[in-house]
Design a protein around this motif. Structure first.
Motif, PDB file in Angstrom:
ATOM      1  N   MET A   1      -0.835  -9.725  65.886  1.00 28.15           N
ATOM      2  CA  MET A   1      -0.028 -10.791  66.506  1.00 28.15           C
ATOM      3  C   MET A   1       1.455 -10.465  66.335  1.00 28.15           C
ATOM      4  N   ALA A   2       2.204 -10.654  67.403  1.00 30.65           N
ATOM      5  CA  ALA A   2       3.647 -10.409  67.311  1.00 30.65           C
ATOM      6  C   ALA A   2       4.269 -11.412  66.337  1.00 30.65           C
ATOM      7  N   ASP A   3       5.345 -10.990  65.668  1.00 39.49           N
ATOM      8  CA  ASP A   3       6.002 -11.863  64.697  1.00 39.49           C
ATOM      9  C   ASP A   3       6.431 -13.181  65.335  1.00 39.49           C
ATOM     10  N   SER A   4       6.907 -13.102  66.587  1.00 40.10           N
ATOM     11  CA  SER A   4       7.384 -14.332  67.217  1.00 40.10           C
ATOM     12  C   SER A   4       6.219 -15.302  67.439  1.00 40.10           C
ATOM     13  N   ASP A   5       5.049 -14.745  67.767  1.00 41.93           N
ATOM     14  CA  ASP A   5       3.871 -15.612  67.947  1.00 41.93           C
ATOM     15  C   ASP A   5       3.446 -16.221  66.613  1.00 41.93           C
ATOM     16  N   LEU A   6       3.533 -15.394  65.563  1.00 46.84           N
ATOM     17  CA  LEU A   6       3.183 -15.888  64.234  1.00 46.84           C
ATOM     18  C   LEU A   6       4.068 -17.082  63.861  1.00 46.84           C
ATOM     19  N   VAL A   7       5.361 -16.940  64.129  1.00 45.10           N
ATOM     20  CA  VAL A   7       6.299 -18.017  63.806  1.00 45.10           C
ATOM     21  C   VAL A   7       5.973 -19.265  64.630  1.00 45.10           C
ATOM     22  N   ASP A   8       5.787 -19.070  65.930  1.00 49.12           N
ATOM     23  CA  ASP A   8       5.484 -20.219  66.803  1.00 49.12           C
ATOM     24  C   ASP A   8       4.203 -20.922  66.351  1.00 49.12           C
ATOM     25  N   GLU A   9       3.183 -20.106  66.109  1.00 50.38           N
ATOM     26  CA  GLU A   9       1.884 -20.676  65.764  1.00 50.38           C
ATOM     27  C   GLU A   9       1.958 -21.433  64.436  1.00 50.38           C
ATOM     28  N   THR A  10       2.619 -20.810  63.463  1.00 49.93           N
ATOM     29  CA  THR A  10       2.749 -21.452  62.152  1.00 49.93           C
ATOM     30  C   THR A  10       3.500 -22.774  62.277  1.00 49.93           C
ATOM     31  N   ALA A  11       4.577 -22.763  63.067  1.00 48.12           N
ATOM     32  CA  ALA A  11       5.372 -23.989  63.214  1.00 48.12           C
ATOM     33  C   ALA A  11       4.546 -25.087  63.884  1.00 48.12           C
ATOM     34  N   HIS A  12       3.779 -24.715  64.898  1.00 49.36           N
ATOM     35  CA  HIS A  12       2.946 -25.725  65.564  1.00 49.36           C
ATOM     36  C   HIS A  12       1.891 -26.282  64.605  1.00 49.36           C
ATOM     37  N   GLU A  13       1.328 -25.398  63.770  1.00 49.96           N
ATOM     38  CA  GLU A  13       0.337 -25.861  62.791  1.00 49.96           C
ATOM     39  C   GLU A  13       0.952 -26.871  61.824  1.00 49.96           C
ATOM     40  N   VAL A  14       2.164 -26.592  61.388  1.00 52.48           N
ATOM     41  CA  VAL A  14       2.806 -27.500  60.431  1.00 52.48           C
ATOM     42  C   VAL A  14       3.018 -28.870  61.054  1.00 52.48           C
ATOM     43  N   VAL A  15       3.530 -28.919  62.277  1.00 49.36           N
ATOM     44  CA  VAL A  15       3.803 -30.242  62.851  1.00 49.36           C
ATOM     45  C   VAL A  15       2.516 -30.957  63.258  1.00 49.36           C
ATOM     46  N   GLU A  16       1.432 -30.169  63.433  1.00 50.05           N
ATOM     47  CA  GLU A  16       0.163 -30.834  63.721  1.00 50.05           C
ATOM     48  C   GLU A  16      -0.439 -31.437  62.453  1.00 50.05           C
ATOM     49  N   SER A  17      -0.344 -30.699  61.324  1.00 50.06           N
ATOM     50  CA  SER A  17      -0.930 -31.209  60.077  1.00 50.06           C
ATOM     51  C   SER A  17      -0.026 -32.241  59.392  1.00 50.06           C
ATOM     52  N   HIS A  18       1.274 -32.189  59.680  1.00 56.32           N
ATOM     53  CA  HIS A  18       2.207 -33.149  59.079  1.00 56.32           C
ATOM     54  C   HIS A  18       3.086 -33.707  60.188  1.00 56.32           C
ATOM     55  N   ASP A  19       2.818 -34.913  60.631  1.00 64.75           N
ATOM     56  CA  ASP A  19       3.641 -35.501  61.692  1.00 64.75           C
ATOM     57  C   ASP A  19       5.043 -35.789  61.125  1.00 64.75           C
TER      58      ASP A  19
END
Lengths: 368, 393
Positions: free
Chosen positions: B1-19
């Motif tokens: 996975m490209a680093d930029s995708d990793l960052v995007d995906e991680t950020a989306h996971e955080v806001v999904e698990s913690h509103d």
């Protein structure tokens, strides 16, 4: 293509042009050519077009170009500006070719560097204003005069002229040219005169093609200005680091060092705005007229300031005929006046962003 | 996975698990830290993902777009300066201990560098630290300390060897602001407020485990902090027309009766300069790798400071008679963020500090001249001398 990130190919392009110009357009050569009638070396020009192939980088392949981007051409223009390359850089590459491409003309011979072209259309503050066109067309022939045509001695003139239907765009070969004695001897101008001169109609409405040419020309001119300004900064820093007075390099004095720092800021601002304009014209990521005006307002002022400060920081030697600075000063002053001055472009910017500004009322002003 | 995708995906996971809109601030910022999005270029486990620093903007856009707080705004010295310094020069256990509460804003940080006798010549500072067993005993006075009155920790530069030349006798510490012997007093500025403090250190003790870098190596450690400071001050806004220039354009729109052609050209020139700097910041950001901010941060700081001043001078002129009025000179310390910049007249006064704080414009021009352009340094009257023999005053 990410704005401000140059590809390896673009880096190679820059290096290749720089190396070519170091051999073919060094200062001694520039000085020799500026004393000649033609003002440039057609063999060098043809070498840039043929051997290097860098005169039509943004031109579609179908019209004789390399099918690249305006950013590619700007990289080349920056090197042209750094070397003060004499030749129809602005007239042919910057203005006439974009106008011809806009009306779908094949421009192979200009891109190859075997023939030259110039745009004989007056501008108002860097933009097209049909009211300024005084040349008239009648029965397929043009009559009238255009002054200050950059590279006006070119083989082919692209001319705006009044027709029965409005203002059309024409190609002319046999016009009378009167070369002007120019402040910058490396960037020529001529007055062109038509006297029932046969012309070929390119477009019934000159407006879109000329407006496009002025935008592209201004963006490439900005890149040239960046190249010249960077070269002067390099010269000045080298001089300040080696010229000794009071037993120390003058660059160790803050009065000198701080002026160099200010020149650096000007050059960096110029570079950012020039390439932003080229990128914006390539990918429509910004209002093209605004991007070009930001670039021209910034680069014209920056190059001129850097050039004049270069004279000051070199002291007496900087005022001499023999020093390279004088050549750049004259180019900087000329470029600042071409295609709209910095003040005129600020006028465009003011119209776009200040005259239209609407108060949101959020800012608090204390009322005692 | 490209680093930029990793960052995007991680950020989306955080806001999904913690509103971000319902999660308490410190918990939210803790989740961001744990996910490695506090400083994406930091190592995994210490608030980062080990990817390019340039990708931070992507993470911030997603997190803050979903409503998360900007930790940099809440804890600027901690987030922008202390964290990279602790990471680079602190022992791994110390970084582990300090970074998370810093990232969550549980611990606010301040910086104890400047002194009444050491401003631009920071390396001449006089606050002393003397070794006593496992501790250091610190005495001296610091000044211009933002946030000292709320800070839990401070970055402290102190002199450990007065017999060495000034740059060589310094050592860098993390000071617990709650330790005995640390006294903080408000320092009132020309706006009437007290954004800053004076900090008096009287036999304050610091455990040696809170030293960053080797004894005598404090100057090099301080460079990490200062390069990050200049970059943080200069390189934030990326929206066309935002920042101080927005205030001038707002006044221009609000008071059409005060417009003149001369003022219009002046404002257009200011706007153009602001835009040229914005594009230059953008260019620097795009070409920036994961490394330290370079001297180009100094361009941003120099220009934005002078531009702010020019803009507010213009704005005061545009205001006309109202420029002579003011809100309140009541001494205030804890100013809510939304009011922080205050009315226009206050912003004008405040802007006068911009060319002094975080490196004066004079020093920044030296940096541009010497570090970017490679010009020779100035002659120095103190060079090679032991610090204790340098005239002070």
């Amino acid at each position: 293509m990410v704005e401000f990130v140059f590809s390896p190919e673009q880096q190679d392009l820059r290096t290749g042009v720089r190396e070519f110009l170091a051999k073919r357009s060094d200062e001694a050569t520039v000085r020799r050519l500026m004393e000649t009638d033609a003002g440039y070396d057609p063999a060098t020009w043809a070498g840039l077009g043929g051997e290097l192939g860098v005169l039509g980088l943004a031109v579609p392949e179908a019209l004789g170009g390399a099918d690249g981007t305006l950013v590619d051409q700007a990289v080349v223009a920056e090197e042209f500006g750094a070397a003060l390359l004499p030749g129809p850089v602005l007239g042919t590459v910057g203005l006439a070719v974009p106008a011809l491409v806009a009306v779908g003309e094949d421009v192979s011979e200009f891109v190859e560097g075997t023939r030259t072209a110039a745009l004989a259309v007056p501008d108002r503050a860097g933009r097209f204003d049909p009211a300024l066109v005084t040349v008239t067309e009648s029965g397929g022939a043009l009559t009238g005069e255009v002054r200050h045509v950059v590279d006006g001695s070119a083989d082919v003139l692209v001319v705006a002229a009044r027709t029965a239907d409005g203002v059309g765009l024409f190609a002319v070969q046999d016009a009378a040219r009167t070369p002007l004695s120019t402040l910058d001897q490396t960037r020529r101008q001529a007055t062109v005169r038509f006297d029932a001169t046969p012309a070929r109609l390119l477009a019934a409405d000159a407006g879109p093609a000329v407006a496009h040419a002025f935008r592209v020309g201004a963006a490439l001119l900005a890149a040239e200005q960046v190249g010249g300004a960077q070269r002067l900064l390099d010269l000045t820093v080298a001089y300040a680091g080696t010229r000794l007075q009071f037993g120390r390099p003058i660059g160790s004095f803050q009065a000198v060092k701080h002026r160099c720092a200010d020149m650096l800021v000007l050059v960096e601002h110029a570079r950012s705005t020039a390439y932003h304009a080229a990128w914006a014209l390539d990918d429509a990521s910004d209002d093209p007229d605004l991007a070009v005006s930001i670039a021209q307002a910034t680069c014209s002022e920056a190059y001129q300031r850097v050039a004049l400060d270069t004279v000051q920081l070199h002291g007496g030697i900087g005022f001499t005929w023999e020093h390279a600075t004088q050549l750049y000063v004259k180019r900087a002053v000329t470029d600042a006046a071409l295609l709209g001055s910095a003040t005129e472009h600020r006028e465009h910017i003011a119209a776009a962003v200040l005259d239209t500004a609407v108060s949101n009322g959020a800012l608090v002003v204390a009322t005692g | 996975m490209a680093d930029s995708d990793l960052v995007d995906e991680t950020a989306h996971e955080v806001v999904e698990s913690h509103d971000p809109r319902s999660t308490p601030r410190q918990e939210m910022l803790g989740a961001i830290y744990d996910a490695g999005l506090a400083w994406v270029h930091f190592p995994v486990g210490l608030g980062g993902l080990g990817v390019s620093r340039g990708l931070q903007a992507r993470a911030d856009a997603i997190l803050q777009g979903a409503g998360a707080d900007n930790a940099f705004f809440l804890n600027p010295i901690g987030h922008g300066m202390a964290a990279p310094t602790v990471l680079e020069h602190g022992a791994p256990e110390l970084a582990k201990e300090l970074l998370r509460p810093l990232a969550t804003t549980e611990h606010i940080w301040c910086q104890l560098f400047s002194e009444p006798g050491a401003g631009s010549d920071l390396a001449g500072l006089a606050t002393s630290a003397v070794r006593d067993g496992d501790d250091w005993v610190v005495n001296g006075q610091k000044v211009w300390t933002s946030l000292a009155h709320v800070a839990r920790y401070a970055l402290l530069l102190a002199r450990t060897d007065p017999d060495q030349p000034k740059h060589k006798g310094l050592t860098y510490f993390v000071l617990d602001m709650q330790a005995p012997g640390v006294e903080t007093r408000p320092l009132r500025q020309m706006t009437g407020q007290a954004e800053f403090n004076e900090v008096y250190l009287s036999d304050a003790r610091i455990p040696d485990s809170h030293r960053l870098g080797a004894v005598g190596n404090g100057w090099r450690v301080a460079m990490t902090t200062l390069m990050n400071e200049r970059s943080a001050i200069g390189g934030t806004s990326s929206v066309r027309g935002a920042g101080a220039i927005a205030d001038a354009v707002e006044l221009w729109a609000r008071y059409p009766q005060r417009r003149t052609p001369v003022l219009r050209d002046r404002l257009a020139a200011l706007w153009t300069r602001a835009e040229a700097q914005r594009l230059t910041d953008e260019r620097a950001r795009r070409s920036q790798g994961s490394g330290q901010p370079g001297p180009e941060g100094s361009i941003a700081k120099l220009v934005s400071a002078e531009l702010n001043q020019d803009v507010y001078e213009f704005a005061m002129e545009l205001l006309g008679p109202e420029a002579t009025l003011y809100g309140s000179y009541e001494l205030r310390r804890d100013i809510p963020r939304e009011e922080y910049r205050g009315p226009l007249q206050q912003r004008f006064l405040r802007s006068r500090a911009n060319t002094i704080e975080g490196g004066t414009s004079e020093v920044l021009r030296n940096i541009l001249g010497e570090r970017i352009l490679g010009l020779p340094g100035d002659l120095r009257a103190d060079s090679g001398k032991a610090w204790k023999d340098i005239p002070r005053g």
